[in-house]
Design a protein around this motif. Structure first.
Motif, short mmCIF file in Angstrom:
data_model
loop_
_atom_site.label_atom_id
_atom_site.label_comp_id
_atom_site.label_asym_id
_atom_site.label_seq_id
_atom_site.Cartn_x
_atom_site.Cartn_y
_atom_site.Cartn_z
N ILE A 116 0.15 -1.55 0.09
CA ILE A 116 0.22 -0.10 -0.06
C ILE A 116 0.84 1.52 -0.02
O ILE A 116 1.59 1.03 0.70
CB ILE A 116 -0.60 0.23 1.20
CG1 ILE A 116 -2.08 -0.87 1.31
CG2 ILE A 116 -1.25 1.11 1.38
CD1 ILE A 116 -2.47 -1.48 3.07
N GLY A 175 0.34 5.48 0.09
CA GLY A 175 -0.05 6.79 0.71
C GLY A 175 0.50 7.88 0.78
O GLY A 175 2.04 7.94 1.53
N ASP A 206 -3.04 -1.23 -3.39
CA ASP A 206 -3.62 -0.51 -3.24
C ASP A 206 -2.52 1.27 -3.03
O ASP A 206 -1.40 0.91 -3.00
CB ASP A 206 -4.24 -0.48 -1.96
CG ASP A 206 -5.22 -1.81 -1.91
OD1 ASP A 206 -6.29 -1.81 -2.95
OD2 ASP A 206 -5.52 -2.05 -1.03
N HIS A 242 -3.82 4.39 -1.37
CA HIS A 242 -4.15 5.31 -0.39
C HIS A 242 -4.23 6.50 -0.95
O HIS A 242 -2.78 7.28 -0.48
CB HIS A 242 -3.76 4.55 1.26
CG HIS A 242 -4.68 3.73 1.22
ND1 HIS A 242 -5.05 2.41 1.99
CD2 HIS A 242 -5.32 2.72 0.34
CE1 HIS A 242 -4.93 1.25 1.77
NE2 HIS A 242 -5.71 0.99 0.97
N ASP A 263 -5.67 10.63 0.52
CA ASP A 263 -5.80 11.42 1.76
C ASP A 263 -6.73 12.88 1.18
O ASP A 263 -7.19 13.27 2.03
CB ASP A 263 -4.67 12.20 2.90
CG ASP A 263 -5.56 12.53 3.96
OD1 ASP A 263 -5.88 11.74 4.56
OD2 ASP A 263 -5.20 13.79 4.63
N CYS A 276 -7.36 3.55 -6.87
CA CYS A 276 -6.82 3.80 -5.03
C CYS A 276 -8.67 4.07 -4.81
O CYS A 276 -9.68 3.87 -5.02
CB CYS A 276 -5.98 5.39 -5.66
SG CYS A 276 -7.60 6.91 -6.25
N GLU A 277 -7.72 4.17 -3.09
CA GLU A 277 -9.00 3.82 -2.18
C GLU A 277 -8.73 5.24 -1.54
O GLU A 277 -8.20 5.87 -1.39
CB GLU A 277 -8.40 2.98 -1.49
CG GLU A 277 -9.07 1.92 -1.82
CD GLU A 277 -9.92 1.11 -2.28
OE1 GLU A 277 -11.36 1.95 -1.14
OE2 GLU A 277 -10.37 0.08 -2.57
N VAL A 278 -9.94 5.92 -1.21
CA VAL A 278 -9.77 7.44 -0.29
C VAL A 278 -11.08 7.55 0.84
O VAL A 278 -10.73 5.45 0.96
CB VAL A 278 -10.86 8.23 -1.29
CG1 VAL A 278 -9.89 8.36 -2.47
CG2 VAL A 278 -12.17 7.64 -1.61
N LYS A 279 -10.40 7.90 1.68
CA LYS A 279 -11.25 8.12 3.37
C LYS A 279 -12.70 8.01 3.10
O LYS A 279 -13.45 7.86 1.86
CB LYS A 279 -11.00 9.21 3.62
CG LYS A 279 -9.49 9.91 4.26
CD LYS A 279 -9.82 10.85 5.05
CE LYS A 279 -8.68 11.31 6.18
NZ LYS A 279 -8.72 12.75 6.74
N SER A 327 -8.36 4.37 3.66
CA SER A 327 -7.61 4.89 3.48
C SER A 327 -6.17 5.04 4.56
O SER A 327 -5.80 5.94 4.78
CB SER A 327 -6.91 5.97 2.35
OG SER A 327 -7.83 7.22 3.00
#
Length: 202
Positions: free
Chosen positions: A66, A68, A155, A157, A159, A186-189, A192
């Motif tokens: 991951i 971030g 992933d 991540h 912010d 991507c992943e977000v809040k 993440s």
């Protein structure tokens, strides 16, 4: 999720990275000083990840990587960035390394009201987080880290928040589109946590 394959030992199809016009992945990486949480410096991130996985892998271990990033305004057109790589032994805990960049200049347009200037600076600072996460991902891609047999998931991540009430939402759709244009997801809040770890270190 960037890509996923069923089990360690299979042969995944590696993600396709589209080069970012006007951006240099290595110029970004060269400015980063990677370290463990305890402070020990890491000179070669790709080799460190290879060695760590080789030393901790067994027949039942699968890994997720991951990336971030988070930042904090320091005022006067400067910010601090923290970029994180999380090596997660699925079901067995995570190992984290990070790079902190202090006093990075954040561009802002002239001739703006103080409020508009503040918003413009925040927008550019958030884009700095996205660029760093993608640059590090591209570096790992180019180093063929994704081909390692034990890595089954990857992933990015960010912010950024899905809720419009939060200011980080201002670039959400454009940022997701940018990441996808590079061949990634991507992943977000609130999904993440690697970005949240970065926030704790910024």
């Amino acid at each position: 999720m960037l890509w996923e394959h069923e089990a360690a030992g299979s042969n995944p199809v590696a993600p396709t990275h589209k080069l970012m016009q006007g951006r240099s992945t290595m110029s970004t990486l060269n400015k980063m000083r990677w370290q463990k949480v305890g402070g020990e410096r890491i000179d070669n991130v790709a080799q460190y990840i290879r060695d760590y996985i080789d030393q901790h892998a067994d027949l039942t271990t699968a890994f997720q990587l991951i990336v971030g990033c988070d930042s904090k305004s320091l005022g006067h057109n400067y910010a601090r960035y923290v970029t994180v790589i999380c090596i997660y032994r699925i079901g067995r805990g995570a190992h984290l390394i990070f790079a902190r960049e202090n006093k990075v200049h954040v561009y802002s347009k002239g001739g703006m009201t103080p409020k508009a200037r503040e918003q413009n600076m925040m927008k550019n600072r958030l884009w700095g987080e996205v660029y760093r996460a993608v640059d590090v991902t591209a570096y790992l891609d180019q180093e063929e880290i994704f081909y390692l047999d034990n890595i089954v998931k990857f992933d990015i991540h960010l912010d950024l928040n899905k809720k419009e009430m939060f200011r980080s939402n201002m670039i959400l759709d454009d940022a997701i589109g940018f990441v996808r244009a590079q061949g990634y997801e991507c992943e977000v809040k609130p999904d993440s946590p690697a970005a949240s770890f970065a926030a704790d270190r910024v």
